[in-house]
Design an enzyme around this catalytic site. Sequence first.
Site, PDB file in Angstrom:
ATOM      1  N   ARG A  78       0.848  -1.184   0.000  1.00 30.61           N
ATOM      2  CA  ARG A  78       0.000   0.000   0.000  1.00 30.61           C
ATOM      3  C   ARG A  78       0.889   1.241   0.000  1.00 30.61           C
ATOM      4  O   ARG A  78       1.645   1.463   0.944  1.00 30.61           O
ATOM      5  CB  ARG A  78      -0.913  -0.010   1.232  1.00 30.61           C
ATOM      6  CG  ARG A  78      -1.788   1.213   1.393  1.00 30.61           C
ATOM      7  CD  ARG A  78      -2.777   1.031   2.553  1.00 30.61           C
ATOM      8  NE  ARG A  78      -3.559   2.225   2.762  1.00 30.61           N
ATOM      9  CZ  ARG A  78      -3.361   3.111   3.752  1.00 30.61           C
ATOM     10  NH1 ARG A  78      -2.401   2.909   4.644  1.00 30.61           N
ATOM     11  NH2 ARG A  78      -4.117   4.178   3.855  1.00 30.61           N
ATOM     12  N   HIS A 122      -2.779  10.968   0.886  1.00 27.44           N
ATOM     13  CA  HIS A 122      -2.324  10.710   2.256  1.00 27.44           C
ATOM     14  C   HIS A 122      -1.723  12.021   2.785  1.00 27.44           C
ATOM     15  O   HIS A 122      -0.530  12.099   3.094  1.00 27.44           O
ATOM     16  CB  HIS A 122      -1.333   9.543   2.276  1.00 27.44           C
ATOM     17  CG  HIS A 122      -1.170   8.874   3.612  1.00 27.44           C
ATOM     18  ND1 HIS A 122      -1.358   7.528   3.804  1.00 27.44           N
ATOM     19  CD2 HIS A 122      -0.825   9.370   4.825  1.00 27.44           C
ATOM     20  CE1 HIS A 122      -1.125   7.215   5.086  1.00 27.44           C
ATOM     21  NE2 HIS A 122      -0.803   8.331   5.722  1.00 27.44           N
ATOM     22  N   GLU A 167      -7.572   8.373   6.076  1.00 26.88           N
ATOM     23  CA  GLU A 167      -7.923   9.004   7.341  1.00 26.88           C
ATOM     24  C   GLU A 167      -8.357  10.463   7.205  1.00 26.88           C
ATOM     25  O   GLU A 167      -7.697  11.369   7.716  1.00 26.88           O
ATOM     26  CB  GLU A 167      -6.744   8.927   8.321  1.00 26.88           C
ATOM     27  CG  GLU A 167      -6.300   7.505   8.613  1.00 26.88           C
ATOM     28  CD  GLU A 167      -5.286   7.420   9.766  1.00 26.88           C
ATOM     29  OE1 GLU A 167      -4.770   8.465  10.171  1.00 26.88           O
ATOM     30  OE2 GLU A 167      -5.042   6.313  10.253  1.00 26.88           O
ATOM     31  N   ASN A 297      -7.925   1.611   9.627  1.00 26.46           N
ATOM     32  CA  ASN A 297      -6.644   1.741  10.338  1.00 26.46           C
ATOM     33  C   ASN A 297      -6.923   1.679  11.828  1.00 26.46           C
ATOM     34  O   ASN A 297      -7.792   2.398  12.337  1.00 26.46           O
ATOM     35  CB  ASN A 297      -5.972   3.080  10.015  1.00 26.46           C
ATOM     36  CG  ASN A 297      -5.490   3.163   8.580  1.00 26.46           C
ATOM     37  OD1 ASN A 297      -5.574   2.186   7.828  1.00 26.46           O
ATOM     38  ND2 ASN A 297      -4.981   4.315   8.193  1.00 26.46           N
ATOM     39  N   TYR A 299      -5.012   1.463  15.776  1.00 21.36           N
ATOM     40  CA  TYR A 299      -3.808   1.481  16.614  1.00 21.36           C
ATOM     41  C   TYR A 299      -4.102   1.280  18.090  1.00 21.36           C
ATOM     42  O   TYR A 299      -3.386   0.569  18.774  1.00 21.36           O
ATOM     43  CB  TYR A 299      -3.048   2.809  16.420  1.00 21.36           C
ATOM     44  CG  TYR A 299      -2.392   2.909  15.067  1.00 21.36           C
ATOM     45  CD1 TYR A 299      -1.116   2.413  14.864  1.00 21.36           C
ATOM     46  CD2 TYR A 299      -3.067   3.467  13.982  1.00 21.36           C
ATOM     47  CE1 TYR A 299      -0.505   2.472  13.611  1.00 21.36           C
ATOM     48  CE2 TYR A 299      -2.466   3.530  12.725  1.00 21.36           C
ATOM     49  CZ  TYR A 299      -1.190   3.034  12.548  1.00 21.36           C
ATOM     50  OH  TYR A 299      -0.595   3.079  11.312  1.00 21.36           O
ATOM     51  N   GLU A 374      -3.917  -0.349   7.981  1.00 20.41           N
ATOM     52  CA  GLU A 374      -2.779   0.034   8.827  1.00 20.41           C
ATOM     53  C   GLU A 374      -2.976  -0.529  10.219  1.00 20.41           C
ATOM     54  O   GLU A 374      -4.071  -0.456  10.784  1.00 20.41           O
ATOM     55  CB  GLU A 374      -2.647   1.562   8.991  1.00 20.41           C
ATOM     56  CG  GLU A 374      -2.010   2.284   7.851  1.00 20.41           C
ATOM     57  CD  GLU A 374      -1.898   3.785   8.106  1.00 20.41           C
ATOM     58  OE1 GLU A 374      -1.721   4.212   9.277  1.00 20.41           O
ATOM     59  OE2 GLU A 374      -2.009   4.535   7.123  1.00 20.41           O
TER      60      GLU A 374
HETATM   61  C1  GBH Z   1      -1.814   6.907  10.796  1.00 19.29           C
HETATM   62  O1  GBH Z   1      -2.323   7.942  11.558  1.00 19.29           O
HETATM   63  C2  GBH Z   1      -1.346   7.478   9.504  1.00 19.29           C
HETATM   64  O2  GBH Z   1      -2.145   7.072   8.421  1.00 19.29           O
HETATM   65  C3  GBH Z   1       0.102   7.205   9.213  1.00 19.29           C
HETATM   66  O3  GBH Z   1       0.551   8.058   8.197  1.00 19.29           O
HETATM   67  C4  GBH Z   1       0.893   7.334  10.483  1.00 19.29           C
HETATM   68  O4  GBH Z   1       2.278   7.278  10.257  1.00 19.29           O
HETATM   69  C5  GBH Z   1       0.467   6.233  11.401  1.00 19.29           C
HETATM   70  O5  GBH Z   1      -0.919   6.193  11.563  1.00 19.29           O
HETATM   71  C6  GBH Z   1       1.112   6.266  12.776  1.00 19.29           C
HETATM   72  O6  GBH Z   1       0.761   7.419  13.463  1.00 19.29           O
HETATM   73  O7  GBH Z   1      -4.121  10.493  19.557  1.00 19.29           O
HETATM   74  O8  GBH Z   1      -3.926   9.374  21.698  1.00 19.29           O
HETATM   75  O9  GBH Z   1      -6.111   9.963  20.897  1.00 19.29           O
HETATM   76  C7  GBH Z   1      -2.865   7.555  12.785  1.00 19.29           C
HETATM   77  C8  GBH Z   1      -3.408   8.747  13.502  1.00 19.29           C
HETATM   78  C9  GBH Z   1      -3.486   7.625  15.596  1.00 19.29           C
HETATM   79  C10 GBH Z   1      -4.833   9.564  15.172  1.00 19.29           C
HETATM   80  C11 GBH Z   1      -4.296   7.315  16.814  1.00 19.29           C
HETATM   81  C12 GBH Z   1      -5.651   9.247  16.362  1.00 19.29           C
HETATM   82  C13 GBH Z   1      -5.704   8.170  18.479  1.00 19.29           C
HETATM   83  C14 GBH Z   1      -4.873   8.024  19.732  1.00 19.29           C
HETATM   84  N1  GBH Z   1      -4.219   8.373  14.626  1.00 19.29           N
HETATM   85  N2  GBH Z   1      -4.874   8.510  17.340  1.00 19.29           N
HETATM   86  S1  GBH Z   1      -4.743   9.560  20.523  1.00 19.29           S
END
Ligand code: GBH
Length: 477
Positions: A78, A122, A167, A297, A299, A374
């Site tokens: 990707r 992006h 996003e 995505n 995390y 992601e």
């Molecule tokens: C992604 O963004 C992006 O697509 C990518 O480019 C980037 O490198 C990757 O993830 C890693 O950051 O902020 O504590 O409330 C993710 C962005 C991450 C925003 C999680 C909201 C929630 C946790 N998001 N975040 S917090």
Amino acid sequence: MTTQRTFPDDFVWGSATAAYQIEGAADEGGRGPSIWDTFSRTPGKTLNGDTGDVADDHYHRWAEDVEHIANLGLDAYRLSISWPRVQPGGSGEFNEEGIAFYRTLVAALAGKGVKPVVTLYHWDLPQELEDAGGWVNRDTAYLFAEYARRMARELGDTVDVWTTLNEPWCSAYLGYASGVHAPGRTDGADALAAVHHLNLAHGLAVQAIRAELGPQAKASITLNLHVTRADDPSSEADLAAVRKIDAVANEAFLGPILEGAYPEDLLANTAHVTDWAFVQDGDLDEIRQPLDVLGVNYYSTGRVRHFSGEGERQQADGHADSDASPWVGITDVEFLPQPGPHTAMGWNIEPQGMTDLLVSLHERFPHQPLMVTENGAAFADEVSPDGAVHDPLRVSYLHDHIDAVGEARDAGADVRGYFAWSLLDNFEWSYGYERRFGIIRVDYDTLERTWKDSAHWYRRLAATSVLPDVDDVAPLS
Ligand code: GBH
């Protein structure tokens, strides 16, 4: 012995990157400036003043990177196209040299049997468009669709999946409300206009791609959906706080894109910020287009409670350096720190959130194929004296989250693939090069690439579709 988790043969194993985070060559090959060039070159906007000027120098080292992708045995890769590299001003003239770069890249991937999954946006908006109002200006949506159509025409026979936006939550709220991302603006009404114009851009682009390539073209969008927990699940007020966050973070995209409507509570919760007059007749029909796959995505999770107005409101949104909130219109919700463990980003590690998210999407949209576009983690990796990079925390993060994807599949969710973020350590936006997400390490002095243990581990998974144990990191012979 417990049986190991197995995925079907056609499950897609991939890894992901984004143009501004890896390419470098910011002023080369006829590329125009983007909002991220402007933002990162403005003192104080990124950690250590880091910029994407050189990044991983992927623009020059793409052939080596394609070798790594092939050696990892990935089914798909990707990548994103830098809009200002192929159309420097975002309208008018296209740049043949930039188009040729991506044509060569996707052809090289396809030549190795790797499916290119291409994201058109992006976050690197051509600066000229920002000067005309950026995503707050409706015209940007129409210009984006023209750019999408041209890319479909140029690369359409090689690209497997077209993803319009990555996003849009970040583009709109971090770019125009909290201002921690480019263009660094802080106006809630503008952010909501940006939300709508991003949605419109998506719908128009999907139509343009299908008009160019026919109905068999695969179209998608990638959303970062927020999994938000109530501090006290038995508190009505805390549950209402979750619903408020859900509306502005998730429903603002899922509603129009998949159901053709903005939810009433979103409009009500933000009525003191904007009258939503930027939503014109017919827009919602343009936005709602069938998607071949919905990219997700994931995390970490968040936790909220109702804020009564007493004392100081906590704002654990990961950007302590910004006073402005990304949560437009919401003043009675408090974000609480999540218990650990955490990654180097300070984000909590909660694989169950992945399962919950995928299962809830499946329950709500039972016929919608899903793809994890992601998932990954930043940790402070070290190079060992023998040159290896042992990253057991990343291996276990990936292991547990992929297991969680399997659990969602067992519960019926139609998840077709998983992309590890990221292939390479890279420019982590406002955190610059201080946060390493790669399964491959990049030495920022020599730009040398070194496989971390997680890369070896992921290669084994891609080769077998059986989830390896976390200590199964020996190079595959
Ligand atoms: C992604 O963004 C992006 O697509 C990518 O480019 C980037 O490198 C990757 O993830 C890693 O950051 O902020 O504590 O409330 C993710 C962005 C991450 C925003 C999680 C909201 C929630 C946790 N998001 N975040 S917090």
